[in-house]
Design a protein around this motif. Structure first.
Motif, mmCIF file in Angstrom:
data_model
loop_
_atom_site.group_PDB
_atom_site.id
_atom_site.type_symbol
_atom_site.label_atom_id
_atom_site.label_comp_id
_atom_site.label_asym_id
_atom_site.label_seq_id
_atom_site.Cartn_x
_atom_site.Cartn_y
_atom_site.Cartn_z
ATOM 1 N N THR A 35 0.857 -1.188 0.000
ATOM 2 C CA THR A 35 0.000 0.000 0.000
ATOM 3 C C THR A 35 0.890 1.233 0.000
ATOM 4 O O THR A 35 1.825 1.333 0.810
ATOM 5 C CB THR A 35 -0.915 0.012 1.233
ATOM 6 O OG1 THR A 35 -1.768 -1.140 1.186
ATOM 7 C CG2 THR A 35 -1.781 1.262 1.258
ATOM 8 N N LEU A 54 0.179 2.292 -11.390
ATOM 9 C CA LEU A 54 -1.081 1.589 -11.639
ATOM 10 C C LEU A 54 -1.005 0.677 -12.853
ATOM 11 O O LEU A 54 -1.687 -0.355 -12.909
ATOM 12 C CB LEU A 54 -2.208 2.607 -11.827
ATOM 13 C CG LEU A 54 -2.638 3.351 -10.565
ATOM 14 C CD1 LEU A 54 -3.516 4.541 -10.908
ATOM 15 C CD2 LEU A 54 -3.372 2.419 -9.601
ATOM 16 N N LYS A 60 -1.096 -3.083 -3.961
ATOM 17 C CA LYS A 60 -2.381 -3.446 -3.368
ATOM 18 C C LYS A 60 -3.335 -2.259 -3.423
ATOM 19 O O LYS A 60 -4.494 -2.387 -3.823
ATOM 20 C CB LYS A 60 -2.177 -3.896 -1.923
ATOM 21 C CG LYS A 60 -3.464 -4.276 -1.199
ATOM 22 C CD LYS A 60 -3.149 -4.697 0.235
ATOM 23 C CE LYS A 60 -4.427 -5.065 0.988
ATOM 24 N NZ LYS A 60 -4.115 -5.461 2.394
ATOM 25 N N HIS A 61 -2.833 -1.092 -2.998
ATOM 26 C CA HIS A 61 -3.689 0.102 -2.993
ATOM 27 C C HIS A 61 -2.821 1.353 -2.993
ATOM 28 O O HIS A 61 -1.661 1.334 -2.549
ATOM 29 C CB HIS A 61 -4.597 0.113 -1.769
ATOM 30 C CG HIS A 61 -5.811 0.980 -1.953
ATOM 31 N ND1 HIS A 61 -6.909 0.577 -2.681
ATOM 32 C CD2 HIS A 61 -6.086 2.236 -1.515
ATOM 33 C CE1 HIS A 61 -7.816 1.533 -2.680
ATOM 34 N NE2 HIS A 61 -7.341 2.553 -1.984
ATOM 35 N N LYS A 100 -8.248 0.763 -7.201
ATOM 36 C CA LYS A 100 -7.024 0.674 -6.394
ATOM 37 C C LYS A 100 -6.587 2.029 -5.835
ATOM 38 O O LYS A 100 -5.542 2.120 -5.185
ATOM 39 C CB LYS A 100 -5.873 0.103 -7.230
ATOM 40 C CG LYS A 100 -5.912 -1.405 -7.407
ATOM 41 C CD LYS A 100 -4.591 -1.896 -7.975
ATOM 42 C CE LYS A 100 -4.525 -3.411 -7.962
ATOM 43 N NZ LYS A 100 -3.200 -3.911 -8.389
#
Length: 519
Positions: A35, A54, A60-61, A100
């Protein structure tokens, strides 16, 4: 087939070539299921970083900090932001990419970064990697505002990072010119021009007067720094150094030089701002600039996609190096001046002959004369820029429009000292640590995160850059032949004018001399 068509063909061939089994990406492994928290995502570099993360990295985020503006909601701003052309490729490859990303309301100037309690708790609990990219890059804003954003904003980010439970990497994105009073810049720390007490005192003094510090007081404060931006970035770097001494996570400072248009990804030739190099290339390509005061020293340009890829590569490298060195924050420079130097005249020579790529907005023949003589430059500046500006304004007045050319000429002339400082600075920016990272990247990472500036072909690049400026800046159709027709017309007019002046010169000067000699 034109030169640029051959270049684009070669780029496609490289991309589409059949390859054998690929090694696993070591850089992607660093980001897998992580993250991230990113500031400055709305700027040029920030957009490039977010898009690449991206599109190419299995995060993950992503949390991004965005300042809420007076008009519209934060959600409206986010929707507009993600409609930007830079995300077009990502949208085609992964239409659901926004799942995301979480946009968090915040502001570097506000207490606690303007974060709500809930958002701050989320960051503290979840974030593994932080990129602090946000900064005010203007040279001429009030010193108090620049200090609050660039210095105190960095301090607040460091304090937030120290609260995080899972954080493993903190990277501060600075500039290779943070200490530009030095002509040789190594991957090391230099003396900070001020401590935090001096920063608070300067803010108080600047805000204590209606118009801020006087010019004399500001010069005294900046010392050997040429502007507010480099002054504040150098102080911020020292803050990062101080905090890195007892951190439980790896800390790095990334110093790219002059970031310009993308070379290959996500959109060849795309550029996110109209900085100095962009204006010079545009002005020369459109036949608006015809002379420049330039000593022929290397200009330290780096493509935006190479710059972001190098940032992700050092993110992979920094934890290992941090454990090994156990010292201050690790500095990575990214530059071309000592690895693959080029000059403004060389870049111009690469592009000037391909007139078939002329823009329909061309105003005169593409012809530039570089000189290292200030006297000659100012003479040519008046002849090639001021006099045509007067004629253009006269024409605008005749057709009922507002004259603008002379005012542009005056504004450029007033800023020639700044252009001279950075255009003829002759810096040498060294990057041994970054080169070491590039050397140990495997074949997969070299392809996915292409960043080896030593291999960049400037002739190829400058044509991609020019095409990108036409498409994304001038909003032109590359399939149209309107530019060729216009340039052909201008070419004939140009040489007709030269012929007329030659004939006039012969009539006024040469003929009387011949008659005098005969007598």
């Amino acid at each position: 087939m034109s030169q640029i068509d051959r270049i684009y063909g070669a780029m496609r061939d490289d991309t589409e070539a059949q390859r054998g089994p690929r090694e696993q990406s070591q850089i992607c492994q660093r980001f897998e299921n992580k993250t991230l928290f990113v500031t400055g995502a709305t700027g040029f570099m920030g957009k490039c970083l977010l898009e690449k993360l991206l599109r190419s990295v299995p995060v993950k985020h992503l949390y991004i900090l965005m300042r809420e503006r007076k008009t519209g909601t934060l959600e409206d701003q986010a929707n507009k932001y993600f409609k930007h052309v830079i995300f077009d490729v990502l949208r085609r490859e992964n239409p659901n990419f926004r799942e995301k990303v979480t946009v968090i309301k915040g502001d570097l100037i506000s207490d606690g970064l303007g974060l709500s309690r809930e958002d701050r708790n989320t960051i503290v609990r979840d974030v593994d990697i932080m990129y602090h990219n946000a900064a005010n890059v203007k040279f001429d804003i009030r010193i108090s505002l620049s200090l609050k954003i660039n210095v105190l904003g960095t301090l607040k980010m460091l304090e937030l990072a120290r609260e995080c439970k899972k954080l493993s990497i903190f990277i501060y994105i600075s500039t290779a010119y943070s200490h530009c009073y030095r002509k040789k810049i190594e991957e090391e720390f230099y003396h900070s021009p001020a401590d935090l007490k001096a920063v608070y005192d300067a803010i108080k003094a600047d805000e204590g007067t209606p118009n801020g510090l006087t010019e004399a007081a500001l010069k005294t404060l900046l010392g050997n720094h040429p502007n507010i931006y480099t002054y504040t970035k150098s102080i911020a770097e020292d803050l990062v150094r101080q905090h890195s001494k007892d951190c439980a996570f790896a800390v790095a400072i990334y110093r790219p030089s002059i970031v310009i248009s993308a070379y290959k990804e996500p959109l060849p030739g795309w550029v996110g701002n109209s900085n100095g190099p962009v204006n010079i290339i545009l002005g020369a390509g459109l036949g608006m600039i015809h002379t420049a005061y330039h000593h022929g020293h290397p200009l330290d340009f780096v493509p935006s996609d190479y710059t972001i890829n190098a940032l992700l590569a050092i993110t992979w490298d920094v934890p290992t190096r941090w454990q090994r060195e156990q010292g201050d924050a690790i500095i990575y420079n990214y530059s071309s001046s000592t690895t693959n130097p080029t000059t403004l005249p060389q870049l111009y020579d690469y592009m000037k002959y391909e007139w078939r790529e002329a823009s329909p907005k061309t105003v005169w023949v593409n012809a530039m004369y570089f000189t290292s003589s200030k006297l000659l430059f100012f003479i040519l500046h008046l002849l090639f820029h001021f006099i045509p500006a007067c004629f253009l304004d006269l024409f605008l007045i005749i057709i009922g429009k507002k004259p603008i050319a002379v005012s542009i000429f005056m504004k450029v002339t007033q800023n020639l000292d700044k252009i001279d400082y950075f255009g003829n600075g002759n810096w040498r920016i060294y990057m041994p640590k970054t080169i070491e990272v590039m050397n140990k990247m495997n074949s997969t990472d070299r392809e996915l995160f292409c960043c080896d500036i030593r291999e960049l072909k400037w002739q190829h690049y400058v044509w991609v850059m020019w095409r990108g400026l036409r498409v994304y800046f001038l909003k032109e159709d590359l399939n149209s032949d309107a530019g060729v027709r216009r340039y052909t017309q201008i070419w004939y007019i140009h040489y007709a004018v030269l012929t007329m002046f030659f004939v006039l010169f012969c009539y006024v000067v040469v003929m009387p001399l011949i008659k005098l000699c005969i007598q």
